[in-house]
Write an enzyme that holds these catalytic residues in place. Structure first.
Site, PDB file in Angstrom:
ATOM      1  N   LYS A 123       0.834  -1.211   0.000  1.00 42.49           N
ATOM      2  CA  LYS A 123       0.000   0.000   0.000  1.00 42.49           C
ATOM      3  C   LYS A 123       0.865   1.255   0.000  1.00 42.49           C
ATOM      4  O   LYS A 123       0.649   2.178  -0.799  1.00 42.49           O
ATOM      5  CB  LYS A 123      -0.923   0.006   1.225  1.00 42.49           C
ATOM      6  CG  LYS A 123      -1.830   1.234   1.293  1.00 42.49           C
ATOM      7  CD  LYS A 123      -2.592   1.314   2.598  1.00 42.49           C
ATOM      8  CE  LYS A 123      -1.717   1.831   3.706  1.00 42.49           C
ATOM      9  NZ  LYS A 123      -2.465   2.121   4.953  1.00 42.49           N
ATOM     10  N   ASP A 142      -6.560   1.415   1.602  1.00 47.47           N
ATOM     11  CA  ASP A 142      -6.561   1.701   3.028  1.00 47.47           C
ATOM     12  C   ASP A 142      -7.952   1.389   3.577  1.00 47.47           C
ATOM     13  O   ASP A 142      -8.791   0.799   2.899  1.00 47.47           O
ATOM     14  CB  ASP A 142      -6.167   3.156   3.282  1.00 47.47           C
ATOM     15  CG  ASP A 142      -7.264   4.143   2.907  1.00 47.47           C
ATOM     16  OD1 ASP A 142      -8.225   3.748   2.200  1.00 47.47           O
ATOM     17  OD2 ASP A 142      -7.166   5.319   3.311  1.00 47.47           O
TER      18      ASP A 142
END
Length: 218
Positions: A123, A142
């Site tokens: 991420k 997220d």
């Protein structure tokens, strides 16, 4: 959800949350080094908390070389208001040292190389590549992206890796750079974890969660 509907969701969100001057981020970074460090610090912490320590951190350590010479114990007091600051101090110092020692002081520009840095997972690497270099090899997932994607029907999973695969398969590559930003904006403003504001949602008619909610009320 099919691609046509997904693209309509994207178009509506882009109108609702326009990208101004190419800014698609919430952290106050201005170069790849700052993007790397602030994104590492932002894990499980609010953007506001990270931005609050930005000036003090970079006034003392403005370059990878400067931060690489520091000890984590020297950095901890500067970022003490951020969650997990002990671990994050080690991560950002370690990342700076690796950038200096192995990448000539330049933040790497590939997913594989970025993920060798302390504190950088997929991420974080996706965010750095997109925001620092305008390279989009995937989509950062997220908590907001996870929640909104599941509710809309972009994915059936809660696993970030699977959600990312579903999103990149569903959406054309040219929108990958925007969709993380748009889903976060929508998740914060309207599609909140508790009491989502359906009456303000510009994609309610396309949303699986909303359809199921209405069906349950009939």
């Amino acid at each position: 959800m099919n691609r046509e509907t997904a693209c309509e969701v994207y178009r509506r969100l882009l109108v609702e949350y326009p990208v101004v001057d190419g800014r698609r981020h919430f952290l106050d970074f201005h170069n790849p080094f700052e993007t790397l460090i602030l994104t590492i610090l932002s894990a499980q912490t609010t953007d506001r908390a990270v931005n609050a320590v930005r000036d003090a951190l970079f006034s003392r350590y403005p370059t990878p070389e400067a931060l690489a010479r520091a000890e984590p114990e020297e950095v901890e007091p500067i970022i003490r208001t951020i969650g997990f600051h002990h671990t994050k101090a080690r991560h950002i110092v370690g990342a700076a040292r690796k950038v200096v020692d192995e990448f000539g002081g330049e933040v790497p520009r590939t997913m594989e190389e970025l993920r060798t840095l302390p504190g950088v997972g997929r991420k974080t690497a996706n965010i750095i590549l997109s925001q620092a270099f305008d390279i989009n090899v995937g989509i950062a997932v997220d908590t907001h992206v996870r929640r909104v994607s599941k509710r809309l029907g972009f994915t059936d999973s809660t696993n970030p890796d699977i959600i990312e695969r579903d999103l990149v398969a569903l959406l054309p590559e040219e929108v990958w750079g925007d969709i993380n930003y748009l889903l976060i904006r929508h998740g914060r403003a309207v599609c909140t974890a508790q009491n989502p504001k359906h009456d303000r949602c510009v994609v309610a008619d396309l949303c699986r969660y909303y359809r199921e909610l209405r069906a349950g009320e009939e």
